[in-house]
Design an enzyme around this catalytic site. Structure first.
Site, PDB file in Angstrom:
ATOM      1  CG  HIS A   1      -0.166   0.063   2.529  1.00 54.48           C
ATOM      2  ND1 HIS A   1       0.356   1.231   3.048  1.00 54.48           N
ATOM      3  CD2 HIS A   1       0.162  -0.917   3.405  1.00 54.48           C
ATOM      4  CE1 HIS A   1       0.965   0.981   4.185  1.00 54.48           C
ATOM      5  NE2 HIS A   1       0.869  -0.328   4.422  1.00 54.48           N
TER       6      HIS A   1
ATOM      7  CD  GLU B   1       2.216  -5.560   7.941  1.00 53.05           C
ATOM      8  OE1 GLU B   1       2.318  -6.781   7.697  1.00 53.05           O
ATOM      9  OE2 GLU B   1       2.981  -4.693   7.481  1.00 53.05           O
TER      10      GLU B   1
END
Length: 254
Positions: A9, A80
């Site tokens: 990202h 994550e």
């Protein structure tokens, strides 16, 4: 052949401040949107026909900046690493307060209290990668800008630690000899459908010979995790927006 574009990202304010994000749902900073837009030019040129993002908003915002006419699948498994009690802390403060633990975490041998182990992260990222590869059986091959034949291409937007651990457990990088993935970077992993050698002197590189499209789709759908892992090949590592367009980005990439 299958191609998976693995993207981190774009930058968030917490990235800029060097805070540990983990599962915290932090939006992109304006710099992260610019980075993702630049990376989007590379992604679009690869003609992906399938998209995958994590359930954290920063990956979805990054995908939106790519400018693809695709609705991505959202996976919790692409999130994550859960950093437990360290989440929200400044990395330098953790390093100074718990130097041995911080070094061990970076090496993959320590888990913060309440967090996710390195092995748990590796197992879920390998499982979702193999799932993504098998899902490419549902899409047709498209033209590639760097190959002489069409490939089935998907794009995945996930997170720095998660992707790094995935690449490590695909045996594509050595943790001790690689730098962190930069925000909005793209790493290209090719999955030939055979274990044969790749040769530029052969048509189609000597890969995937004599498979009709429907036979190739059936073959992909039937691949085991072990076959996918063994056949994965690294083509590009950590191609960042700063490399794609140096004059257009300002970030704290590392």
């Amino acid at each position: 052949m299958i191609r998976v574009l693995l993207c981190r990202h774009g930058e968030t304010d917490w990235n800029r401040d060097h805070r540990l994000q983990g599962r915290s749902d932090i939006s992109l900073a304006s710099s992260g949107e610019r980075q993702a837009s630049i990376t989007g030019g590379f992604v679009r040129a690869q003609n992906p026909q399938q998209g995958h993002v994590s359930s954290l908003v920063r990956t979805q915002q990054t995908f939106a900046q790519f400018g693809l006419d695709l609705q991505p699948r959202v996976w919790d498994e692409l999130m994550e690493q859960n950093l437990g009690e360290w989440e929200g802390s400044y990395a330098a403060e953790i390093r100074d307060r718990e130097p041995e633990e911080f070094s061990a975490w970076r090496a993959g041998t320590y888990t913060p209290a309440g967090g996710e182990t390195h092995q748990q992260l590796a197992e879920r990222m390998l499982a979702v990668f193999c799932g993504v590869v098998r899902e490419t059986a549902q899409i047709g091959p498209t033209a590639s800008p760097d190959l002489s034949f069409a490939v089935r291409t998907a794009v995945v937007v996930s997170h720095g630690a998660a992707l790094r651990v995935l690449l490590e457990h695909l045996d594509l990088i050595d943790r001790a000899q690689s730098i962190p993935l930069t925000p909005a970077s793209v790493t290209v992993v090719d999955v030939p459908l055979t274990l044969g050698p790749v040769s530029s002197s052969l048509p189609r590189g000597g890969l995937d010979d004599a498979l009709a499209p429907e036979d190739e789709a059936a073959h992909i759908a039937g691949l085991t995790d072990e076959q996918i892992i063994a056949q994965s090949r690294l083509r590009v590592l950590n191609l960042s927006p700063e490399l794609l367009n140096p004059s257009a980005t300002q970030s704290v990439s590392v």
